[in-house]
Scaffold this active site. Structure first.
Site, PDB file in Angstrom:
ATOM      1  N   VAL A  93       0.837  -1.189   0.000  1.00 46.55           N
ATOM      2  CA  VAL A  93       0.000   0.000   0.000  1.00 46.55           C
ATOM      3  C   VAL A  93       0.876   1.244   0.000  1.00 46.55           C
ATOM      4  O   VAL A  93       1.828   1.347   0.768  1.00 46.55           O
ATOM      5  CB  VAL A  93      -0.914   0.016   1.247  1.00 46.55           C
ATOM      6  CG1 VAL A  93      -1.819   1.222   1.241  1.00 46.55           C
ATOM      7  CG2 VAL A  93      -1.722  -1.272   1.323  1.00 46.55           C
ATOM      8  N   CYS A  94       0.536   2.193  -0.865  1.00 48.13           N
ATOM      9  CA  CYS A  94       1.260   3.453  -0.939  1.00 48.13           C
ATOM     10  C   CYS A  94       0.504   4.497  -0.119  1.00 48.13           C
ATOM     11  O   CYS A  94      -0.528   5.008  -0.549  1.00 48.13           O
ATOM     12  CB  CYS A  94       1.376   3.906  -2.395  1.00 48.13           C
ATOM     13  SG  CYS A  94       2.382   5.381  -2.585  1.00 48.13           S
ATOM     14  N   LEU A  95       1.011   4.747   1.072  1.00 50.61           N
ATOM     15  CA  LEU A  95       0.443   5.771   1.945  1.00 50.61           C
ATOM     16  C   LEU A  95       1.582   6.679   2.410  1.00 50.61           C
ATOM     17  O   LEU A  95       2.512   6.209   3.067  1.00 50.61           O
ATOM     18  CB  LEU A  95      -0.211   5.149   3.176  1.00 50.61           C
ATOM     19  CG  LEU A  95      -1.487   4.340   3.001  1.00 50.61           C
ATOM     20  CD1 LEU A  95      -1.943   3.765   4.326  1.00 50.61           C
ATOM     21  CD2 LEU A  95      -2.577   5.178   2.393  1.00 50.61           C
TER      22      LEU A  95
END
Length: 178
Positions: A93-95
């Site tokens: 996940v790209c957070l």
């Protein structure tokens, strides 16, 4: 404070955060949250987003905490295939909140999970993990929603009802009492 003292703070903090999240139940889109048996550094949950196209399924979430938590951010993986611009094919996940340069030791896992849920419900094409899907989201939203919905139908987990969730909770409580 010795270096090892900071690392030893991690498990107690994690136990407290987990306990608070389980008691408060404020994250209604995150269900069945629990740590791995005998390993407080790995948690599992079921994401149940509330906006189309993801609201028809559920997604297995794995949270891996480094031994240095809270000084290093946790790593989130969606273990169910999902067609989303902010999640790659391996479920990473790209957070921005989890990037080392943005991470703060005062960040709470509950806040991280709120950001994750918000991102799943409202994709952020300006910060994609998958540029192609992000482009489709922006330039051909109808095609994006068709593809995402097809992936939810094909790969999504069963979305438990309130009654099923209550039954699971009772079973876990019974098992814990043994």
């Amino acid at each position: 404070m010795k270096k090892d003292d900071a690392i030893m703070d991690g498990p107690k903090r994690m136990q407290n955060e987990l306990k608070q999240m389980m008691e408060q139940k404020q994250l209604s889109q995150l269900q069945l949250l629990e740590p791995e048996k005998d390993n407080i550094y790995k948690w599992y949950a079921l994401l149940m987003p509330n906006t189309p196209p993801y609201d028809k399924g559920a997604f297995k979430l794995e949270i891996d905490f480094p031994k240095e938590y809270p000084f290093r951010p946790p790593i989130l993986h969606i273990n169910t295939k999902i067609y989303h611009p902010n999640i790659n094919e391996r479920g990473q996940v790209c957070l921005p909140i989890l990037e080392p340069e943005h991470w703060k030791p005062t960040s709470r896992i509950e806040h991280v999970l709120q950001v994750l849920i918000a991102t799943i419900n409202d994709p952020q094409p300006d910060n994609p993990y998958n540029v192609e899907i992000a482009g489709q989201f922006v330039n051909d939203p109808k095609k994006f929603y068709r593809m995402a919905e097809a992936w939810v139908d094909r790969y999504g987990e069963h979305r438990p009802t309130e009654q099923e969730l209550a039954r699971i909770a009772r079973r876990k409580k019974k098992a814990a009492m043994r």
